[in-house]
Write an enzyme that holds these catalytic residues in place. Structure first.
Site, PDB file in Angstrom:
ATOM      1  N   PRO A  97       0.808  -1.217   0.000  1.00  0.00           N
ATOM      2  CA  PRO A  97       0.000   0.000   0.000  1.00  0.00           C
ATOM      3  C   PRO A  97       0.840   1.266   0.000  1.00  0.00           C
ATOM      4  O   PRO A  97       1.820   1.385   0.739  1.00  0.00           O
ATOM      5  CB  PRO A  97      -0.812  -0.134   1.296  1.00  0.00           C
ATOM      6  CG  PRO A  97      -0.959  -1.607   1.463  1.00  0.00           C
ATOM      7  CD  PRO A  97       0.363  -2.188   1.015  1.00  0.00           C
ATOM      8  N   CYS A  98       0.419   2.221  -0.854  1.00  0.00           N
ATOM      9  CA  CYS A  98       1.220   3.422  -1.077  1.00  0.00           C
ATOM     10  C   CYS A  98       0.644   4.650  -0.401  1.00  0.00           C
ATOM     11  O   CYS A  98       1.197   5.742  -0.525  1.00  0.00           O
ATOM     12  CB  CYS A  98       1.354   3.689  -2.575  1.00  0.00           C
ATOM     13  SG  CYS A  98      -0.238   3.976  -3.396  1.00  0.00           S
ATOM     14  N   ASN A  99      -0.470   4.507   0.330  1.00  0.00           N
ATOM     15  CA  ASN A  99      -1.162   5.671   0.879  1.00  0.00           C
ATOM     16  C   ASN A  99      -0.242   6.603   1.661  1.00  0.00           C
ATOM     17  O   ASN A  99      -0.341   7.821   1.567  1.00  0.00           O
ATOM     18  CB  ASN A  99      -2.296   5.223   1.805  1.00  0.00           C
ATOM     19  CG  ASN A  99      -3.201   4.209   1.163  1.00  0.00           C
ATOM     20  OD1 ASN A  99      -2.741   3.177   0.688  1.00  0.00           O
ATOM     21  ND2 ASN A  99      -4.492   4.461   1.155  1.00  0.00           N
ATOM     22  N   PHE A 125       2.962   6.971   1.325  1.00  0.00           N
ATOM     23  CA  PHE A 125       4.116   7.449   0.568  1.00  0.00           C
ATOM     24  C   PHE A 125       3.707   8.349  -0.595  1.00  0.00           C
ATOM     25  O   PHE A 125       4.546   8.968  -1.230  1.00  0.00           O
ATOM     26  CB  PHE A 125       4.910   6.266   0.009  1.00  0.00           C
ATOM     27  CG  PHE A 125       5.406   5.312   1.065  1.00  0.00           C
ATOM     28  CD1 PHE A 125       6.202   5.762   2.107  1.00  0.00           C
ATOM     29  CD2 PHE A 125       5.074   3.968   1.023  1.00  0.00           C
ATOM     30  CE1 PHE A 125       6.664   4.887   3.088  1.00  0.00           C
ATOM     31  CE2 PHE A 125       5.532   3.086   1.990  1.00  0.00           C
ATOM     32  CZ  PHE A 125       6.332   3.548   3.030  1.00  0.00           C
TER      33      PHE A 125
END
Length: 369
Positions: free
Chosen positions: A85-87, A89
């Site tokens: 999950p990139c939330n 970053f």
């Protein structure tokens, strides 16, 4: 040779579809990738993934929070893919890095590497990862992957360079197990000025061939008359801040001018980045018609075929499409991975980062994490 693939944070299946399409013939052998198991916490994404990737093996899609799974209980694998999950970053979010709820989830991929010892893996995240925690998060992640026993090649890719009709920058980290003595090379871009093919445009993606009116996920958006009038003043390729919009229709927003608000596509270029969330004005807008794109049109920009059906509510479908890896981009990278394993030479470019140089920076940065 068939590489049995495990996958965490599978989303709707963009990477999985690209992997299933990848083919390399060499040494009298065919090299392919086959789905073995996957996981995601979103039920709608799991429904989409199961229906399109493994309809005959629904039990192989493990639903739920990765933190509550027994990652050592799955079938053996030879390859591993995870877009953690990139939330925390992403430049769109608050960029909490390791201090957020999602930042530490990459460690579950490390556990998979340590337990199953796949021959190769691919990790994917947003470009903002490189600057999270002042750059220390990226180095920490690379350090942990290296410590798990892999030779890494991290690079910032723009999928438009590989035939995707969308400017979409993502970091991909490709790793080969150390004992294989293999080093992945970044495949040379194939699309763009001076390359084998021109960039694929938004117009080409959406209109060729035309989308059937009754296609799945192709419901036309409904707008108020005010929004349609507002859009009518925005020229192709421009956004809500166009000087051509009459004063009485302009947005009453101070000190904020996000470029993607009510931004029309430029039909002669790849689209801007398809996103999975956002409020009014962020749904992507047609180059000439006074409306937002349909989910199917956004899926076209992500290179999903029209027979790839997304499940869930309208917002869940939007989220899945925007968070996915474009299948055509995934296919290009995975075929380079297969060529590396098979010993096939291909055109390559220098990676953005030198892994040995990056890891020399760990001593001071990691102490602060």
């Amino acid at each position: 040779m068939i590489f049995r693939k495990g996958e965490l944070f599978n989303g709707p299946g963009g990477f999985a579809l690209g992997a299933s399409l990848a083919r390399v013939e060499a040494n009298g052998e065919l090299y392919t990738v086959q789905h073995q198991w996957s996981n995601d916490y979103c039920d709608s994404a799991c429904d989409t993934y199961t229906a399109n990737i493994c309809p005959d093996k629904p039990e192989s899609v493990h639903r739920g929070d990765v933190r509550k799974l027994d990652l050592t209980s799955f079938e053996d694998i030879d390859a591993f893919i995870y877009g953690f999950p990139c939330n925390d970053f992403s430049v769109v979010g608050e960029k909490k890095g390791f201090d957020g709820n999602y930042g530490p989830l990459y460690t579950y991929g490390i556990r998979v590497l340590e337990h199953y010892r796949p021959k190769w893996f691919i990790a994917e995240n947003v470009g903002g990862l490189q600057s999270a925690n002042e750059g220390a998060a990226f180095i920490k992640i690379l350090s942990d992957m290296t410590a798990a026993g892999y030779r890494l090649t991290p690079h910032l890719y723009n999928f438009a360079d590989y035939g995707v009709p969308q400017n979409r920058q993502r970091i991909l980290i490709v790793g080969f197990r150390n004992d294989l003595n293999m080093e992945f090379k970044v495949p040379a871009p194939t699309h763009g000025p001076g390359r084998d093919h021109p960039y694929k445009t938004a117009y080409e993606a959406i209109t060729s061939p035309p989308i059937a009116e009754d296609a799945d996920n192709h419901h036309m958006p409904v707008h108020t008359e005010r929004v349609k009038k507002f859009l009518s003043y925005i020229p192709e390729g421009q956004n809500a801040w166009s000087q051509e919009i009459p004063e009485e229709l302009r947005l009453n927003v101070k000190n904020v001018k996000m470029s993607q608000i009510y931004r029309r596509l430029d039909r002669n270029s790849p689209s801007y980045t398809v996103t999975g969330s956002g409020g009014g004005g962020t749904h992507m807008y047609h180059w000439s018609e006074n409306r937002a794109l349909t989910s199917r049109e956004r899926a076209r920009l992500q290179t999903f075929p029209d027979n790839f059906v997304f499940h869930g509510t309208k917002e869940k479908v939007r989220q899945q499409i925007g968070m996915a890896v474009p299948p055509d981009g995934a296919k290009a990278i995975i075929e380079a991975v297969l060529k590396t394993y098979a010993g096939v030479q291909y055109k390559s470019i220098k990676a953005k980062w030198d892994i040995d140089h990056l890891l020399k920076q760990t001593s001071m940065e990691l102490v602060t994490l």
